[in-house]
Write a protein that holds these residues in place. Structure first.
Motif, short mmCIF file in Angstrom:
data_model
loop_
_atom_site.label_atom_id
_atom_site.label_comp_id
_atom_site.label_asym_id
_atom_site.label_seq_id
_atom_site.Cartn_x
_atom_site.Cartn_y
_atom_site.Cartn_z
N GLN A 7 34.89 9.97 -54.83
CA GLN A 7 33.44 9.78 -54.86
C GLN A 7 32.73 11.09 -55.15
OE1 GLN A 7 32.09 6.60 -54.74
NE2 GLN A 7 30.41 7.79 -55.63
N GLN A 8 33.21 12.19 -54.61
CA GLN A 8 32.62 13.51 -54.91
C GLN A 8 32.68 13.78 -56.41
OE1 GLN A 8 34.80 15.48 -51.24
NE2 GLN A 8 33.95 17.06 -52.57
N ASP A 11 30.13 11.47 -58.19
CA ASP A 11 28.75 11.92 -57.95
C ASP A 11 28.43 13.18 -58.75
OD1 ASP A 11 28.51 9.80 -56.18
OD2 ASP A 11 28.73 11.05 -54.38
N LYS A 97 21.01 7.45 -62.49
CA LYS A 97 21.99 6.41 -62.82
C LYS A 97 21.52 5.62 -64.05
CE LYS A 97 23.98 6.35 -58.27
NZ LYS A 97 24.29 5.67 -57.04
#
Length: 194
Positions: A7-8, A11, A97
């Motif tokens: 996830q890091q 992101d 996004k």
């Protein structure tokens, strides 16, 4: 821990892709900014194309999870309006996004298979709404794939416009107008808004 590192990476990739584009956001730079080794990035994503596809599908899933469920007891337009409003609220809360989706939807880096997965698997309930509306005579009998593409394009164009013009996003007339344009593009004659 592995899931959080993945996830890091996602992101960080989002931020760098939006700020610097694909070329400027090298995998080594993404890994460094995410605080992981380059090998860790490649453990989760075989290459940059796989990273972009994973990010694209994750964002589409996040959007899908925000939308209300279909209800057969409601008119098609009412359901479409509820979905539109929920999707637009999500978009305005997540401008980067939307910028990523706008920038890479037509990119050759995203394969047709990835776009199709997002459209027909992740957001498959939109297709169900279209079929329901067509069966009721409320939506035009255009081909399903074309209708799905129109839904995507009209929503993304409106979301991008409102993100670039936040003062317009706050105006209910603008929001109603965007929804009316969307609905009228899909509606059967006799079901269009004035």
């Amino acid at each position: 821990m592995s899931a959080s590192k993945r996830q890091q990476i996602l992101d960080t990739a989002l931020v760098l892709f939006v700020q610097q584009g694909l070329e400027g956001a090298a995998t080594a730079k993404i890994a460094r900014e995410a605080g992981v080794a380059t090998g860790t990035l490649f453990h989760h994503f075989s290459n940059k194309q796989a990273l972009i596809a994973a990010l694209y599908l994750e964002i589409k899933q996040e959007l899908a999870d925000r939308l209300p469920a279909l209800r057969a007891d409601q008119p098609t337009r009412e359901m479409a309006c509820r979905m539109w409003q929920a999707a637009m609220a999500w978009a305005l809360d997540h401008p980067d996004k939307i910028r990523f989706l706008l920038a890479y939807y037509q990119s050759p880096v995203l394969t047709p298979a990835t776009r199709r997965t997002a459209k027909f698997d992740t957001l498959g309930f939109v297709l169900e709404l279209i079929k329901m509306g067509q069966a009721r005579g409320e939506l035009a009998p255009y081909p399903h794939e074309l209708m799905m593409e129109a839904c995507h394009s009209l929503f993304m164009a409106s979301a991008g416009y409102f993100i670039d013009h936040p003062e317009q996003a706050a105006d209910p007339r603008q929001q109603e107008g965007a929804m009316a344009i969307f609905w009228n593009a899909l509606a059967a004659p006799g079901h269009r808004l004035p």
